[in-house]
Design a protein around this motif. Structure first.
Motif, short mmCIF file in Angstrom:
data_model
loop_
_atom_site.label_atom_id
_atom_site.label_comp_id
_atom_site.label_asym_id
_atom_site.label_seq_id
_atom_site.Cartn_x
_atom_site.Cartn_y
_atom_site.Cartn_z
N PRO A 1 0.82 -1.23 0.00
CA PRO A 1 0.00 0.00 0.00
C PRO A 1 0.84 1.26 0.00
O PRO A 1 0.51 2.25 -0.68
N TYR A 2 1.95 1.25 0.73
CA TYR A 2 2.83 2.42 0.74
C TYR A 2 3.43 2.64 -0.63
O TYR A 2 3.54 3.78 -1.11
N LEU A 3 3.85 1.54 -1.30
CA LEU A 3 4.41 1.67 -2.64
C LEU A 3 3.38 2.24 -3.61
O LEU A 3 3.69 3.13 -4.42
N LEU A 4 2.14 1.75 -3.54
CA LEU A 4 1.10 2.26 -4.43
C LEU A 4 0.83 3.73 -4.16
O LEU A 4 0.60 4.51 -5.10
N ALA A 5 0.87 4.12 -2.89
CA ALA A 5 0.66 5.52 -2.56
C ALA A 5 1.78 6.39 -3.14
O ALA A 5 1.52 7.47 -3.69
N VAL A 6 3.02 5.91 -3.04
CA VAL A 6 4.15 6.67 -3.60
C VAL A 6 4.03 6.78 -5.12
O VAL A 6 4.26 7.83 -5.72
N VAL A 7 3.65 5.67 -5.76
CA VAL A 7 3.48 5.69 -7.22
C VAL A 7 2.39 6.67 -7.62
O VAL A 7 2.54 7.42 -8.61
N ASP A 8 1.30 6.70 -6.87
CA ASP A 8 0.22 7.64 -7.19
C ASP A 8 0.68 9.08 -7.04
O ASP A 8 0.37 9.94 -7.88
N VAL A 9 1.44 9.35 -5.97
CA VAL A 9 1.93 10.72 -5.77
C VAL A 9 2.88 11.12 -6.90
O VAL A 9 2.80 12.24 -7.44
N VAL A 10 3.78 10.22 -7.26
CA VAL A 10 4.72 10.52 -8.35
C VAL A 10 3.97 10.74 -9.66
O VAL A 10 4.31 11.65 -10.44
N ALA A 11 2.94 9.92 -9.90
CA ALA A 11 2.16 10.09 -11.13
C ALA A 11 1.44 11.44 -11.15
O ALA A 11 1.38 12.12 -12.18
N LEU A 12 0.90 11.84 -9.99
CA LEU A 12 0.23 13.14 -9.93
C LEU A 12 1.21 14.27 -10.15
O LEU A 12 0.91 15.26 -10.85
N ILE A 13 2.40 14.16 -9.55
CA ILE A 13 3.41 15.21 -9.74
C ILE A 13 3.84 15.29 -11.20
O ILE A 13 3.99 16.37 -11.78
N ALA A 14 4.06 14.09 -11.80
CA ALA A 14 4.46 14.07 -13.21
C ALA A 14 3.38 14.67 -14.10
O ALA A 14 3.68 15.41 -15.05
N ALA A 15 2.11 14.34 -13.79
CA ALA A 15 1.02 14.91 -14.59
C ALA A 15 0.96 16.43 -14.43
O ALA A 15 0.74 17.17 -15.40
N GLY A 16 1.16 16.90 -13.17
CA GLY A 16 1.17 18.34 -12.96
C GLY A 16 2.30 19.03 -13.68
O GLY A 16 2.12 20.10 -14.29
N LEU A 17 3.50 18.41 -13.63
CA LEU A 17 4.63 19.00 -14.35
C LEU A 17 4.39 18.98 -15.86
O LEU A 17 4.76 19.92 -16.56
N GLY A 18 3.76 17.88 -16.32
CA GLY A 18 3.50 17.81 -17.75
C GLY A 18 2.53 18.88 -18.22
O GLY A 18 2.70 19.47 -19.28
N LEU A 19 1.51 19.14 -17.38
CA LEU A 19 0.54 20.18 -17.75
C LEU A 19 1.12 21.58 -17.60
O LEU A 19 0.89 22.45 -18.43
N GLY A 20 1.88 21.78 -16.51
CA GLY A 20 2.39 23.12 -16.24
C GLY A 20 3.62 23.48 -17.04
O GLY A 20 3.79 24.63 -17.45
N PHE A 21 4.48 22.48 -17.27
CA PHE A 21 5.74 22.77 -17.94
C PHE A 21 5.88 22.03 -19.27
O PHE A 21 6.98 22.02 -19.83
#
Length: 309
Positions: free
Chosen positions: A161-181
């Motif tokens: 569960p901790y790994l899945l949570a980290v993957v989700d956070v990284v995916a959200l950050i990557a999506a935000g960076l992709g949209l913003g930058f």
């Protein structure tokens, strides 16, 4: 001597031995524990047998039967044996108990099939005594506790569960960076490609010019002009590599450097006329290179990207 006994006493004396022996009736199943004692959680075997006529069909209990207060662990069946007109069915049930009763009993039913009739016969209760391993403690005297603070090794489990949570956070950050930058990153990548192509062009162009200077070969000059046209075609996507000199000059709005340099190149390549003044051809190469530099600058500015050398 017998006359001194009363009639009720004589009847009791006659019937007592018969009651104590309790003879087994035909077709009555028998159940017994193979050991008289058992401990909590320990497996104990219970034997179930039945003698019957060979024509009868007998069904012994399976794992879905009720074995309370015991728990079913397994069973061992033996094939039916028939001797002298009597059949014997036998099964061993492997049981265990976690109840704390001093004496525990078990009775199992056996189903006898007689054509369309069904008869269920239960065994007489068989008892087993529980052996207690813990010493008896008086209610007024609580047991003495033994302290043991020694750490025991415990196998670590991977925290999925901790790994899945980290993957989700990284995916959200990557999506935000992709949209913003994303746009900025695309521009930076485009700048990198343009700079790489421009450096390659300058290196190849200089090599062709140097070979022409040393050999005065028309082939080297033609290769330099073709390289220049192909570079501008890729840089501006205008297809000048398929245009004539007149069309190229018109495309670039009669740029004087392009007009002069290409006309000198046409004299050398197509008219096979080497200009006596070598400085004229060298100047033509320089004008074309400078024009490519300016077009690279304009293209970079259109992308609003800083020029890096």
């Amino acid at each position: 001597m017998l006359k001194s006994w009363s009639l009720p006493g004589l009847l009791l004396l006659i019937t007592l031995p018969a009651w104590a022996q309790a003879p087994v009736r035909a077709n009555e199943p028998q159940g017994r524990f193979l050991r008289p004692t058992v401990r909590v959680g320990e497996v104990i075997d219970y034997e179930l047998t039945l003698q019957h006529a060979p024509s009868l069909e007998v069904v012994f209990p399976d794992s879905t039967a009720t074995f309370k207060p015991f728990e079913f662990v397994g069973k061992t069946y033996q094939p039916t044996r028939t001797r002298q007109g009597r059949s014997l069915d036998r099964a061993i049930y492997h049981l265990r108990t976690f109840a704390l009763d001093s004496v525990q009993q078990l009775s199992l039913p056996v189903t006898i099939l007689r054509g369309e009739d069904t008869l269920t016969v239960a065994t007489s209760p068989a008892a087993v005594r529980l052996l207690r391993t813990a010493p008896l403690v008086s209610p007024n005297e609580p047991p003495v506790l033994q302290q043991d603070t020694t750490l025991q090794p415990v196998a670590s489990d991977f925290n999925y569960p901790y790994l899945l949570a980290v993957v989700d956070v990284v995916a959200l950050i990557a999506a935000g960076l992709g949209l913003g930058f994303g746009r900025r990153l695309r521009k930076r990548y485009q700048r990198y490609k343009m700079r790489k192509n421009h450096v390659y062009f300058l290196a190849q162009y200089a090599r062709h010019v140097e070979r022409f200077t040393l050999s005065r070969s028309l082939t080297n000059m033609e290769r330099a002009i073709t390289l220049w046209k192909n570079y501008l075609t890729g840089l501006e996507d205008n297809g000048i590599n398929s245009l004539t000199t007149k069309e190229i000059v018109a495309l670039y709005q009669n740029d004087p450097d392009v007009n002069r340099a290409l006309r000198v190149a046409d004299k050398v390549i197509y008219a096979n006329q080497l200009v006596e003044d070598e400085e004229e051809t060298d100047l033509a190469f320089t004008l074309l290179r400078n024009f490519a530099e300016r077009r690279y600058q304009l293209t970079v500015d259109s992308y609003q990207l800083p020029v890096t050398s």
